[in-house]
Design a protein around this motif. Structure first.
Motif, PDB file in Angstrom:
ATOM      1  N   SER A 153      58.056   5.469  -9.259  1.00  0.00           N
ATOM      2  CA  SER A 153      57.925   4.300  -8.389  1.00  0.00           C
ATOM      3  C   SER A 153      58.429   4.581  -6.980  1.00  0.00           C
ATOM      4  O   SER A 153      58.171   3.805  -6.062  1.00  0.00           O
ATOM      5  CB  SER A 153      58.693   3.112  -8.973  1.00  0.00           C
ATOM      6  N   PHE A 154      59.120   5.712  -6.805  1.00  0.00           N
ATOM      7  CA  PHE A 154      59.571   6.114  -5.475  1.00  0.00           C
ATOM      8  C   PHE A 154      58.434   6.731  -4.663  1.00  0.00           C
ATOM      9  O   PHE A 154      58.652   7.214  -3.551  1.00  0.00           O
ATOM     10  CB  PHE A 154      60.736   7.110  -5.582  1.00  0.00           C
ATOM     11  N   ARG A 155      57.238   6.739  -5.227  1.00  0.00           N
ATOM     12  CA  ARG A 155      56.053   7.202  -4.511  1.00  0.00           C
ATOM     13  C   ARG A 155      55.154   6.014  -4.173  1.00  0.00           C
ATOM     14  O   ARG A 155      55.165   4.990  -4.848  1.00  0.00           O
ATOM     15  CB  ARG A 155      55.248   8.189  -5.372  1.00  0.00           C
ATOM     16  N   ARG A 156      54.377   6.197  -3.137  1.00  0.00           N
ATOM     17  CA  ARG A 156      53.364   5.210  -2.778  1.00  0.00           C
ATOM     18  C   ARG A 156      52.100   5.966  -2.397  1.00  0.00           C
ATOM     19  O   ARG A 156      52.150   6.781  -1.477  1.00  0.00           O
ATOM     20  CB  ARG A 156      53.867   4.339  -1.623  1.00  0.00           C
ATOM     21  N   PRO A 157      50.971   5.713  -3.099  1.00  0.00           N
ATOM     22  CA  PRO A 157      50.834   4.820  -4.247  1.00  0.00           C
ATOM     23  C   PRO A 157      51.458   5.406  -5.508  1.00  0.00           C
ATOM     24  O   PRO A 157      51.489   6.621  -5.679  1.00  0.00           O
ATOM     25  CB  PRO A 157      49.310   4.682  -4.394  1.00  0.00           C
ATOM     26  N   PRO A 158      51.930   4.540  -6.403  1.00  0.00           N
ATOM     27  CA  PRO A 158      52.530   5.025  -7.645  1.00  0.00           C
ATOM     28  C   PRO A 158      51.455   5.392  -8.663  1.00  0.00           C
ATOM     29  O   PRO A 158      50.289   5.016  -8.505  1.00  0.00           O
ATOM     30  CB  PRO A 158      53.352   3.818  -8.116  1.00  0.00           C
ATOM     31  N   PRO A 159      51.812   6.108  -9.728  1.00  0.00           N
ATOM     32  CA  PRO A 159      50.826   6.542 -10.725  1.00  0.00           C
ATOM     33  C   PRO A 159      50.383   5.419 -11.654  1.00  0.00           C
ATOM     34  O   PRO A 159      51.014   4.353 -11.712  1.00  0.00           O
ATOM     35  CB  PRO A 159      51.563   7.635 -11.483  1.00  0.00           C
ATOM     36  N   ASP A 160      49.327   5.706 -12.386  1.00  0.00           N
ATOM     37  CA  ASP A 160      48.780   4.737 -13.341  1.00  0.00           C
ATOM     38  C   ASP A 160      49.376   4.943 -14.735  1.00  0.00           C
ATOM     39  O   ASP A 160      50.131   4.116 -15.224  1.00  0.00           O
ATOM     40  CB  ASP A 160      47.256   4.860 -13.414  1.00  0.00           C
ATOM     41  N   PHE A 161      49.025   6.058 -15.369  1.00  0.00           N
ATOM     42  CA  PHE A 161      49.419   6.308 -16.759  1.00  0.00           C
ATOM     43  C   PHE A 161      50.342   7.509 -16.879  1.00  0.00           C
ATOM     44  O   PHE A 161      50.297   8.432 -16.052  1.00  0.00           O
ATOM     45  CB  PHE A 161      48.181   6.589 -17.626  1.00  0.00           C
ATOM     46  N   SER A 162      51.156   7.492 -17.915  1.00  0.00           N
ATOM     47  CA  SER A 162      51.917   8.663 -18.355  1.00  0.00           C
ATOM     48  C   SER A 162      51.586   8.924 -19.818  1.00  0.00           C
ATOM     49  O   SER A 162      51.402   7.979 -20.595  1.00  0.00           O
ATOM     50  CB  SER A 162      53.429   8.448 -18.209  1.00  0.00           C
ATOM     51  N   TRP A 326      56.587  17.087 -23.658  1.00  0.00           N
ATOM     52  CA  TRP A 326      55.639  17.387 -22.586  1.00  0.00           C
ATOM     53  C   TRP A 326      55.122  16.073 -22.001  1.00  0.00           C
ATOM     54  O   TRP A 326      54.773  15.153 -22.751  1.00  0.00           O
ATOM     55  CB  TRP A 326      54.444  18.177 -23.110  1.00  0.00           C
ATOM     56  N   ARG A 327      55.034  16.026 -20.659  1.00  0.00           N
ATOM     57  CA  ARG A 327      54.537  14.810 -20.003  1.00  0.00           C
ATOM     58  C   ARG A 327      53.460  15.131 -18.989  1.00  0.00           C
ATOM     59  O   ARG A 327      53.555  16.120 -18.259  1.00  0.00           O
ATOM     60  CB  ARG A 327      55.670  14.063 -19.286  1.00  0.00           C
ATOM     61  N   THR A 328      52.453  14.285 -18.930  1.00  0.00           N
ATOM     62  CA  THR A 328      51.468  14.332 -17.853  1.00  0.00           C
ATOM     63  C   THR A 328      51.477  12.998 -17.117  1.00  0.00           C
ATOM     64  O   THR A 328      51.898  11.964 -17.662  1.00  0.00           O
ATOM     65  CB  THR A 328      50.052  14.609 -18.376  1.00  0.00           C
ATOM     66  N   THR A 329      51.001  13.020 -15.878  1.00  0.00           N
ATOM     67  CA  THR A 329      50.966  11.830 -15.034  1.00  0.00           C
ATOM     68  C   THR A 329      49.560  11.682 -14.466  1.00  0.00           C
ATOM     69  O   THR A 329      49.013  12.630 -13.906  1.00  0.00           O
ATOM     70  CB  THR A 329      51.980  11.953 -13.881  1.00  0.00           C
TER      71      THR A 329
END
Length: 364
Positions: A153-162, A326-329
Motif C-alpha cells: 500500500s506504500f505504492r501508488r498505484p497499489p497491486p490487485d492480487f497476491s 512463495w509469493r507473487t504480486t
C-alpha cells in the motif's frame, strides 16, 4: 448470487464451497482430483473463470493440494497471470535501497521468497501478549494482533492480487496467516464512521524508513527519502473497480506514516486524533466475524484481492522450524482514481533517484 448465500457452486473444471470457519472466501476443488499442472492448463484454456470466481467469493480463494508447484515454480507464475496484465518481476522493480537478490527465486523472478532460512532470515511476528483472546481463542483483533496490512500500500498505484504458496510450512498451530474482509467491515461500520471515512485519505509508508508507529514512539529519526520512497496517499473508502463494492483500505501501525499521518488533514503522530481514529477502525475491521485464520498444509495455495482484504502474519518457532513460502504480486486494475498515475516506486529516468538506484544495482 449463490456465493453470497454461501452455497457450493460449479465453475466447469472446479467447484467452490464456502470456506470453513469464515463468512467470506471459497475452497476450490478441481474435478477428478487433478493436480496443479492439469489444473493450471485447464484454467488457461478458460482464463476468465478463476478471476470471476474470486469476485463471487469476496476476493479470497483457497486451493489445496497444489504440491506440483514446488517442482515447477512457473506454474505459480502462470496461475498469477490469469489475474492481471502484470505479474511483478522483482528483479526489475525492487529499488536498490530495499532490494536483495537472495530473496527472489533464481528461476522465477516473479516469485518472492518469504522464509526464515539463511541467508534471508526473515523473522516472524512476535507472539501476541497475552497469547490468547479473552475467550481463550486464537487472537485476531487489533491491537492484540499486530501486522495487519494490505500488500504494498506504500505504492501508488497499489497491486490487485497476491498469491501465496506453502513450500514448507510450520507445523499446525503456528505460522498461520490471518485475513480480514474489509468490505464486510465497511458494510457493518457505524454510520458516524462511514461519514468520517467518506472523503478521508490515509498516508501509507514503506516499512523501515522510521515512520512506523513503533519508530516514532521510540524516537527514531525518519530517514531522508528519495522521490520513489515517499509515503503515498490512498482513499480510505475504496470502491472495487470490478464488483463496485465499497471497502475500507487501511493498514495498521507498521505500514502507515506516523510522522505526517496516519490520515491526511488530521492531527498527526501516535497521540493525534488520526491515531485514535485508526485504532477505532482497525479494531472494528479485525473483529472475529470479519476474519479467517489459515493454518497451512504443504502444497496449499491461497490468493486474495488486496483491494478489499487485509492480512496478517503470525508467530512461529523460528529457532526450531524453517518456513518457506512463495509469493507473487499481480497489478493492472487498481481503479479509475489511479488512471493517470505513474508507478511511484520506480525511479524516474534521468533523476537523482535513478542514478542512485543504478549505482546500487551495479554494486548488488
Amino acid at each position: 448470487m449463490a456465493a453470497d448465500a454461501r452455497m457450493k457452486r460449479s465453475y466447469g473444471c472446479f467447484t467452490i464451497e464456502p470456506l470453513p470457519g469464515a463468512t467470506f472466501g471459497g475452497l476450490v476443488r478441481f474435478a477428478d482430483g487433478m493436480g496443479a499442472r492439469k489444473a493450471v492448463a485447464a484454467l488457461e484454456a478458460d482464463p476468465d473463470t478463476l478471476p470471476r470466481a474470486s469476485y463471487d467469493w469476496q476476493g479470497f480463494l483457497y486451493l489445496p493440494r497444489m504440491d506440483e508447484i514446488s517442482d515447477d515454480p512457473q506454474l505459480l507464475v502462470r496461475l498469477s497471470r490469469l489475474f492481471g496484465p502484470e505479474v511483478e518481476n522483482y528483479r526489475e522493480t525492487f529499488s536498490g535501497e530495499n532490494r536483495t537478490l537472495f530473496n527472489i527465486h533464481e528461476d522465477a523472478p516473479e516469485i518472492l521468497l518469504v522464509t526464515n532460512a539463511p541467508p534471508i532470515n526473515t523473522q516472524p511476528m512476535t507472539r501476541p501478549e497475552p497469547p490468547l483472546a479473552p475467550d481463550g481463542s486464537f487472537p485476531t483483533r487489533f491491537p492484540q494482533r499486530r501486522g495487519w496490512h494490505t500488500d504494498q500500500s506504500f505504492r501508488r498505484p497499489p497491486p490487485d492480487f497476491s498469491l501465496f504458496y506453502a513450500v514448507q510450512p510450520t507445523p499446525k498451530g503456528q505460522g498461520q496467516t490471518l485475513f480480514a474482509d474489509a468490505a464486510g467491515a465497511y458494510a457493518a461500520l457505524p454510520e458516524r464512521l462511514k461519514a468520517r471515512v467518506e472523503t478521508l485519505e490515509g498516508l501509507h509508508a514503506l516499512p523501515g524508513i522510521g515512520r512506523s508507529e513503533k519508530a516514532v514512539k521510540s524516537g527514531e529519526v525518519p530517514k531522508p527519502l528519495l522521490a520513489h520512497q515517499r509515503p503515498q496517499r490512498h482513499r480510505v473508502l475504496r470502491i472495487h473497480p470490478v464488483t463496485g463494492k465499497p471497502s475500507l483500505y487501511l493498514c495498521e501501525a507498521g505500514q502507515m506514516d506516523w510522522v505526517d499521518g496516519p490520515f491526511v488533514g488530521m492531527t498527526p503522530g501516535p497521540d493525534g486524533d488520526g491515531a485514535k481514529l485508526l485504532y477505532e477502525i482497525m479494531t472494528h475491521m479485525t473483529e472475529p466475524r470479519f476474519t479467517y485464520t489459515h493454518d497451512w498444509t504443504k502444497g496449499d495455495l491461497v490468493l486474495w484481492d488486496n483491494r478489499n482484504l487485509l492480512h496478517a502474519p503470525s508467530w512461529y518457532e523460528a529457532d526450531k522450524y524453517i518456513r518457506i513460502m512463495w509469493r507473487t504480486t499481480v497489478m493492472g486494475n487498481p481503479g479509475p482514481e489511479y488512471a493517470n498515475d505513474e508507478k511511484s516506486w520506480i525511479p524516474r529516468p534521468g533523476s537523482l533517484d535513478s542514478a542512485v538506484d543504478h549505482v546500487s544495482r551495479k554494486s548488488a
